[in-house]
Scaffold this motif. Structure first.
Motif, PDB file in Angstrom:
ATOM      1  N   ARG A  27       0.842  -1.210   0.000  1.00 46.20           N
ATOM      2  CA  ARG A  27       0.000   0.000   0.000  1.00 46.20           C
ATOM      3  C   ARG A  27       0.876   1.259   0.000  1.00 46.20           C
ATOM      4  O   ARG A  27       0.628   2.218  -0.752  1.00 46.20           O
ATOM      5  CB  ARG A  27      -0.891  -0.017   1.242  1.00 46.20           C
ATOM      6  CG  ARG A  27      -1.934   1.087   1.261  1.00 46.20           C
ATOM      7  CD  ARG A  27      -2.777   1.073   2.548  1.00 46.20           C
ATOM      8  NE  ARG A  27      -2.974   2.476   2.955  1.00 46.20           N
ATOM      9  CZ  ARG A  27      -2.577   2.990   4.113  1.00 46.20           C
ATOM     10  NH1 ARG A  27      -1.961   2.230   5.014  1.00 46.20           N
ATOM     11  NH2 ARG A  27      -2.761   4.267   4.388  1.00 46.20           N
ATOM     12  N   PHE A  28       1.942   1.201   0.810  1.00 45.24           N
ATOM     13  CA  PHE A  28       2.812   2.396   0.921  1.00 45.24           C
ATOM     14  C   PHE A  28       3.425   2.739  -0.444  1.00 45.24           C
ATOM     15  O   PHE A  28       3.467   3.911  -0.842  1.00 45.24           O
ATOM     16  CB  PHE A  28       3.899   2.148   1.971  1.00 45.24           C
ATOM     17  CG  PHE A  28       4.788   3.357   2.214  1.00 45.24           C
ATOM     18  CD1 PHE A  28       6.032   3.454   1.591  1.00 45.24           C
ATOM     19  CD2 PHE A  28       4.354   4.401   3.028  1.00 45.24           C
ATOM     20  CE1 PHE A  28       6.847   4.574   1.806  1.00 45.24           C
ATOM     21  CE2 PHE A  28       5.161   5.531   3.226  1.00 45.24           C
ATOM     22  CZ  PHE A  28       6.415   5.613   2.611  1.00 45.24           C
ATOM     23  N   SER A  29       3.860   1.705  -1.181  1.00 42.32           N
ATOM     24  CA  SER A  29       4.513   1.940  -2.493  1.00 42.32           C
ATOM     25  C   SER A  29       3.475   2.457  -3.493  1.00 42.32           C
ATOM     26  O   SER A  29       3.760   3.358  -4.296  1.00 42.32           O
ATOM     27  CB  SER A  29       5.164   0.636  -2.996  1.00 42.32           C
ATOM     28  OG  SER A  29       4.184  -0.391  -3.127  1.00 42.32           O
ATOM     29  N   ASP A  30       2.221   1.936  -3.403  1.00 38.23           N
ATOM     30  CA  ASP A  30       1.165   2.451  -4.291  1.00 38.23           C
ATOM     31  C   ASP A  30       0.895   3.918  -3.975  1.00 38.23           C
ATOM     32  O   ASP A  30       0.956   4.779  -4.858  1.00 38.23           O
ATOM     33  CB  ASP A  30      -0.139   1.652  -4.098  1.00 38.23           C
ATOM     34  CG  ASP A  30      -0.062   0.289  -4.802  1.00 38.23           C
ATOM     35  OD1 ASP A  30       0.934   0.080  -5.557  1.00 38.23           O
ATOM     36  OD2 ASP A  30      -0.942  -0.553  -4.572  1.00 38.23           O
ATOM     37  N   GLU A  31       0.635   4.209  -2.700  1.00 37.88           N
ATOM     38  CA  GLU A  31       0.252   5.566  -2.303  1.00 37.88           C
ATOM     39  C   GLU A  31       1.349   6.593  -2.631  1.00 37.88           C
ATOM     40  O   GLU A  31       1.077   7.793  -2.741  1.00 37.88           O
ATOM     41  CB  GLU A  31      -0.072   5.620  -0.805  1.00 37.88           C
ATOM     42  CG  GLU A  31      -1.228   4.700  -0.388  1.00 37.88           C
ATOM     43  CD  GLU A  31      -2.285   5.415   0.455  1.00 37.88           C
ATOM     44  OE1 GLU A  31      -2.159   6.642   0.680  1.00 37.88           O
ATOM     45  OE2 GLU A  31      -3.241   4.745   0.902  1.00 37.88           O
ATOM     46  N   HIS A  32       2.571   6.147  -2.754  1.00 40.39           N
ATOM     47  CA  HIS A  32       3.673   7.095  -3.042  1.00 40.39           C
ATOM     48  C   HIS A  32       4.219   6.858  -4.443  1.00 40.39           C
ATOM     49  O   HIS A  32       5.333   7.260  -4.762  1.00 40.39           O
ATOM     50  CB  HIS A  32       4.754   7.003  -1.962  1.00 40.39           C
ATOM     51  CG  HIS A  32       4.288   7.421  -0.611  1.00 40.39           C
ATOM     52  ND1 HIS A  32       3.625   6.555   0.256  1.00 40.39           N
ATOM     53  CD2 HIS A  32       4.316   8.627   0.019  1.00 40.39           C
ATOM     54  CE1 HIS A  32       3.306   7.212   1.363  1.00 40.39           C
ATOM     55  NE2 HIS A  32       3.696   8.459   1.254  1.00 40.39           N
ATOM     56  N   ARG A  33       3.373   6.220  -5.294  1.00 42.11           N
ATOM     57  CA  ARG A  33       3.693   6.062  -6.733  1.00 42.11           C
ATOM     58  C   ARG A  33       5.117   5.544  -6.963  1.00 42.11           C
ATOM     59  O   ARG A  33       5.881   6.155  -7.715  1.00 42.11           O
ATOM     60  CB  ARG A  33       3.514   7.401  -7.463  1.00 42.11           C
ATOM     61  CG  ARG A  33       2.260   8.225  -7.146  1.00 42.11           C
ATOM     62  CD  ARG A  33       1.217   8.263  -8.215  1.00 42.11           C
ATOM     63  NE  ARG A  33      -0.047   8.864  -7.748  1.00 42.11           N
ATOM     64  CZ  ARG A  33      -0.807   8.356  -6.777  1.00 42.11           C
ATOM     65  NH1 ARG A  33      -0.416   7.290  -6.090  1.00 42.11           N
ATOM     66  NH2 ARG A  33      -1.972   8.919  -6.461  1.00 42.11           N
ATOM     67  N   PHE A  34       5.482   4.456  -6.277  1.00 42.38           N
ATOM     68  CA  PHE A  34       6.812   3.861  -6.539  1.00 42.38           C
ATOM     69  C   PHE A  34       6.842   3.393  -7.995  1.00 42.38           C
ATOM     70  O   PHE A  34       5.844   2.867  -8.509  1.00 42.38           O
ATOM     71  CB  PHE A  34       7.053   2.656  -5.627  1.00 42.38           C
ATOM     72  CG  PHE A  34       7.528   2.999  -4.222  1.00 42.38           C
ATOM     73  CD1 PHE A  34       7.244   4.242  -3.653  1.00 42.38           C
ATOM     74  CD2 PHE A  34       8.251   2.071  -3.474  1.00 42.38           C
ATOM     75  CE1 PHE A  34       7.667   4.551  -2.360  1.00 42.38           C
ATOM     76  CE2 PHE A  34       8.681   2.375  -2.176  1.00 42.38           C
ATOM     77  CZ  PHE A  34       8.389   3.600  -1.617  1.00 42.38           C
ATOM     78  N   VAL A  35       7.988   3.596  -8.633  1.00 45.65           N
ATOM     79  CA  VAL A  35       8.211   3.047  -9.988  1.00 45.65           C
ATOM     80  C   VAL A  35       8.185   1.517  -9.878  1.00 45.65           C
ATOM     81  O   VAL A  35       8.682   0.951  -8.906  1.00 45.65           O
ATOM     82  CB  VAL A  35       9.607   3.496 -10.526  1.00 45.65           C
ATOM     83  CG1 VAL A  35       9.949   2.724 -11.795  1.00 45.65           C
ATOM     84  CG2 VAL A  35       9.637   5.013 -10.750  1.00 45.65           C
ATOM     85  N   LYS A  36       7.551   0.902 -10.867  1.00 44.56           N
ATOM     86  CA  LYS A  36       7.487  -0.583 -10.865  1.00 44.56           C
ATOM     87  C   LYS A  36       8.360  -1.148 -11.960  1.00 44.56           C
ATOM     88  O   LYS A  36       8.367  -0.606 -13.070  1.00 44.56           O
ATOM     89  CB  LYS A  36       6.021  -1.005 -11.080  1.00 44.56           C
ATOM     90  CG  LYS A  36       5.172  -0.752  -9.835  1.00 44.56           C
ATOM     91  CD  LYS A  36       3.687  -0.791 -10.184  1.00 44.56           C
ATOM     92  CE  LYS A  36       2.842  -0.457  -8.935  1.00 44.56           C
ATOM     93  NZ  LYS A  36       1.600   0.224  -9.290  1.00 44.56           N
ATOM     94  N   PRO A  37       9.008  -2.321 -11.729  1.00 46.27           N
ATOM     95  CA  PRO A  37       9.004  -3.067 -10.466  1.00 46.27           C
ATOM     96  C   PRO A  37       9.931  -2.500  -9.390  1.00 46.27           C
ATOM     97  O   PRO A  37       9.690  -2.707  -8.197  1.00 46.27           O
ATOM     98  CB  PRO A  37       9.492  -4.463 -10.889  1.00 46.27           C
ATOM     99  CG  PRO A  37      10.389  -4.202 -12.056  1.00 46.27           C
ATOM    100  CD  PRO A  37       9.796  -3.012 -12.766  1.00 46.27           C
TER     101      PRO A  37
END
Ligand SMILES: Nc1nc2c(ncn2[C@H]2C[C@H](O)[C@@H](COP(=O)(O)OP(=O)(O)OP(=O)(O)O)O2)c(=O)[nH]1
Ligand SMILES: Nc1nc2c(ncn2[C@H]2C[C@H](O)[C@@H](COP(=O)(O)OP(=O)(O)OP(=O)(O)O)O2)c(=O)[nH]1
Ligand SMILES: Nc1nc2c(ncn2[C@H]2C[C@H](O)[C@@H](COP(=O)(O)OP(=O)(O)OP(=O)(O)O)O2)c(=O)[nH]1
Ligand SMILES: Nc1nc2c(ncn2[C@H]2C[C@H](O)[C@@H](COP(=O)(O)OP(=O)(O)OP(=O)(O)O)O2)c(=O)[nH]1
Ligand SMILES: O=P(O)(O)OP(=O)(O)OP(=O)(O)O
Ligand SMILES: O=P(O)(O)OP(=O)(O)OP(=O)(O)O
Ligand SMILES: O=P(O)(O)OP(=O)(O)OP(=O)(O)O
Ligand SMILES: O=P(O)(O)OP(=O)(O)OP(=O)(O)O
Ligand SMILES: [Mg+2]
Ligand SMILES: [Mg+2]
Ligand SMILES: [Mg+2]
Ligand SMILES: [Mg+2]
Ligand SMILES: [Mg+2]
Ligand SMILES: [Mg+2]
Ligand SMILES: [Mg+2]
Ligand SMILES: [Mg+2]
Ligand SMILES: [Mg+2]
Ligand SMILES: [Mg+2]
Ligand SMILES: [Mg+2]
Ligand SMILES: [Mg+2]
Lengths: 275, 275, 275, 275
Positions: free
Chosen positions: C32-42
């Protein structure tokens, strides 16, 4: 010495203060031990009375044990929640209590099995479980007595089918498979005229040992025998008796075979759960 | 049943995997027990051989014990570091091993003290200490043997002063107070013509039990007696022997009285520390 | 005060001496934290470098940490086996190290995510696992790097299918279901001309932090920046630098992205496992 | 993988069921941290309100926390005795709660110290202590508040002597050495016209956070600000608020500065100790 550093690997294992300790022990491979020593089935009065005697030895030696309950090859002991026995060290308590029970069991064996020499040294496992509240302690002992009832009803029906009903153990097992309590009572009564509820309470309720305060003047020796209801007044271990009268305040251990699931027992012996 | 929830209070206590376990037990109040049973001072051969026998019982029953060391009223057992005995559960191991040792001690008592009836049931404490490396295991056993040497030198001098020197125990204590090892040797030699180094190795080195592989064909029974150097070839417990031949691979336990501080022992028995 | 007795309920929790400690922490709900802070994937380089920075903070503060390995939202730290950090108290070590990592992560966030304000405070779990021998420590770090490889290969293929192959996440999941490593390499190369082995080693190997001895004269500040390969020579925290030069002996932490499963790394850095 | 065996070294650490957990954390080296960030002496309202805010973050995230008490650089949290948080795993709870508190402290720092940039990442230790009964929980919190009173009385007198009495810290220490509570009150009143009992209850009583049931319709946002008595109605973390309304039932956390040693508090909030 330069080797003494190894003592530091011995880590402290004190148990949480002000919490009830229940110490339970159970015979190691007693299925085999009972077979090899021809225990009467389902219940061997000699064996059960020897278990009681070993338990009474523990209660005489360790005054912080307020209550005990035994069935089959197991015994459970309640230590008062504020006990400082061995500074509440887990391994020290588990090992020493299991050891004294075992020692007393082997030591007193000949009195209960005069014509059956011990074929090899029996052993027991032991463990401590912590219970924070009185209700959990009550439920623990209820758990054990409920277990006694279920096992004894099954074993009584099983061995009746085998010993009086002529069934093989496999057949008896099949007969009882899936039956509910009422059906087992029915089999016992209709086929073998055994009224389960009339069977000796010792087998249906197991053994309950309670510590009771004794009046000022020390009760006569005989009354201190570990198994009050054993006909022959069996002299207590010489040295133990001397020691008991001198140092330890006079408390007596009473053997009961009564219900400890409903409230009445706990209301009568409420002091057992107090500190 | 509705009471079964109490089982959840029993917390897992598995010990760290791949780590050596040293299980040590020690007689409870053996100062009193040795007095009440008139143990020979400083060392009672009957008592020490009975301790060895109980230890051998443990090693025959538990094959994961590779080595044991005993002195006075204590015995230490090394379990191989990858043992899965009772799933490495601490209380299960401590209680069961202490119980079997105690049981064997009481069971075999009459053979070693034929003319001294046990006056009351003795008991032992037990504990497990974990050691991550072979060096610490070596240092543990060196620690115990160093302890044996110091205690035995002191006790030998002490009881010589009392039994042959006519001193009271208080005087003997005062005589030895502050003396170093050399002075104790000097007292023994000059006053009582006792050459300490000539005293039986059993008392100076304690008892070492090692598990040794046996050649294919099973060694004759007698050789399996727990105490090889006991004159009478004492028949091993009937059932135990039967069981030993059937299920367990043939391993023998050898009793030694030798140095386990220097390297030679560990080089000869290096397999004891391997997995 | 009369209430001070409550302190006795705080039981000692020292860990076994002379045993390696591995401390691992892992982001709480970082999906959730990576989604909410728009982490680059992967993989989000900013996030991974921030994790490295927080880990370096820990290694600069706690000199008994010899080695660390990080991937995704987790980091593992090896403490030398004879550390006496906080008297080897388990909760004291787990809480304080997890706290400092978290604090450094939030403190340095703006440097790595200048245009992404933290939306809420992230947290991490932490734990210590004991390993008695060097081989187990090697296998632990191999376990984590093997995990990195498998996850990164899957994630790289997954997000290639989604971001370049136009598949939905469900379709990408179905495409990869049941495929073996070779097939994933094949999909990446044939469909997206991605040679997996050419991808930056940081993502394939994760981050390895090793403590290296520095030559006598203290290395220039800039070289002590937590992330040597960060373009801007970012001044180390003012107070921390002052403290580091004064009290602590000059050691430097090096960031590597290399194999730690085969022998070469452990031969080159063998001192890491020594005391 | 062949390395996965290392996971077995991670031993279970679940805490005894149905027992109160008190989680206490304490700032690491806050003597230095408070100096480096020029905390007002003896009490810095900004710092204490930030501690309250971080504690409220914990209570909003973990509903099993029923009560909290904070003073100086420490905060204690009571978890209801039947909590199943993280399956009552000790390290998982200690690490995650200490981490979230730390994260919230650093995250919200600028709101409370707008003109004092954090110079380096602070950290906290954390621990869990188990208490079997309600009385021990009451005595724990009484212990902490008694500690608050003694420390605050000393610190108030100490800094009055230094800041208003012109003494050096050494002189102030000497003045107060051996004085009893009454004498400290006397010094404050006679020398500095400070009536200790008139000082803000926040400093004399510390911070008490209680969870209170809210009426059906959700209370207006502002009332949910972590520090009700902070002048500016500071908007709660955006995402946290959204999450709070959706998933979690509406409970509010109230900040009090009142006595928790005498009975009145515990009679009013008796539900806090119930399950
Ligand atoms: N015939 C007879 N058998 C008994 C009596 N008391 C106990 N036993 C036997 C019946 C059971 O097979 C056994 C007790 O059950 P357990 O579950 O403890 O089994 P056992 O001790 O064999 O295994 P364990 O080592 O405790 O896991 O002991 C008795 O009074 N008479
Ligand atoms: N005479 C004699 N005494 C022995 C022999 N083996 C052991 N003992 C006695 C001497 C010591 O008083 C005692 C062993 O010392 P401990 O430190 O174990 O003392 P004790 O068992 O009384 O206390 P404890 O319950 O273990 O704390 O046992 C022996 O072979 N002969
Ligand atoms: N996009 C992206 N996501 C990342 C990166 N690093 C970590 N994550 C996310 C992907 C995973 O969903 C999550 C790490 O997996 P975990 O098994 O730790 O899951 P999570 O933290 O959600 O659950 P947990 O609270 O640890 O049980 O963090 C990154 O560099 N980029
Ligand atoms: N000036 C000022 N100092 C405070 C305030 N709150 C806490 N402190 C400081 C005073 C104490 O030196 C310190 C708290 O005492 P501790 O016993 O926790 O000491 P410290 O954190 O330095 O050591 P520790 O790492 O916890 O063992 O924090 C405050 O509001 N104002
Ligand atoms: O003895 P119990 O009732 O706890 O259950 P068990 O199946 O005998 O297991 P163990 O004795 O090994 O705990
Ligand atoms: O038995 P030891 O050698 O550990 O030491 P002790 O003084 O006998 O203490 P305890 O037996 O109670 O651990
Ligand atoms: O974190 P791991 O790898 O031990 O495994 P998990 O599934 O995340 O479980 P937990 O973090 O709760 O131990
Ligand atoms: O924090 P306390 O009150 O338990 O006591 P301490 O002196 O700070 O010791 P530690 O924090 O190391 O337990
Ligand atoms: Mg069992
Ligand atoms: Mg059994
Ligand atoms: Mg049983
Ligand atoms: Mg001892
Ligand atoms: Mg002893
Ligand atoms: Mg001894
Ligand atoms: Mg996890
Ligand atoms: Mg995670
Ligand atoms: Mg993860
Ligand atoms: Mg502290
Ligand atoms: Mg502090
Ligand atoms: Mg503090």
């Amino acid at each position: 010495s330069r080797f003494a550093y190894v003592k530091k690997f011995e880590l402290p294992d004190a148990l949480l203060p002000s919490t009830f300790m229940v110490f339970r022990l159970d015979g190691h491979s007693f299925h085999r031990f009972s077979d090899e020593h021809r225990f009467v089935k389902p219940n061997d009065l000699r064996a059960l009375e020897l278990m009681d005697h070993a338990a009474i030895t523990l209660m005489q030696e360790y005054k912080d044990i307020s209550l005990a309950f035994g069935e089959s090859d197991e015994y459970s002991f309640l230590l008062r929640k504020s006990t400082a026995l061995y500074n509440r060290r887990q391994s020290k308590i588990v090992s020493t209590l299991t050891s004294l029970f075992t020692s007393s069991y082997v030591f007193h064996w000949p009195k209960y099995f005069p014509d059956v020499p011990l074929r090899y040294p029996p052993s027991f496992d032991g463990r401590i479980v912590l219970y924070p509240s009185q209700q959990e302690v009550r439920d623990y002992f209820a758990w054990r007595q409920a277990d006694t009832h279920i096992n004894n009803l099954y074993n009584t029906a099983f061995w009746a089918l085998v010993q009086q009903g002529g069934q093989t153990t496999t057949e008896a097992h099949a007969t009882l498979k899936g039956t509910v309590s009422k059906e087992k009572h029915e089999i016992l009564f209709s086929r073998f005229e055994i009224n389960y509820d009339k069977i000796d309470a010792r087998y249906r309720k197991g053994s309950i040992l309670v510590r009771v305060e004794t009046p000022e003047e020390p009760a006569p020796e005989s009354s201190n025998t570990p198994t009050p209801n054993v006909k022959s007044t069996e002299p207590l271990d010489e040295t133990l008796k001397a020691k008991k009268k001198k140092a330890k305040n006079a408390t007596k251990v009473e053997l009961l075979h009564t219900d400890i699931i409903r409230d009445s027992f706990w209301e009568k012996y409420s002091y057992l759960l107090k500190d």
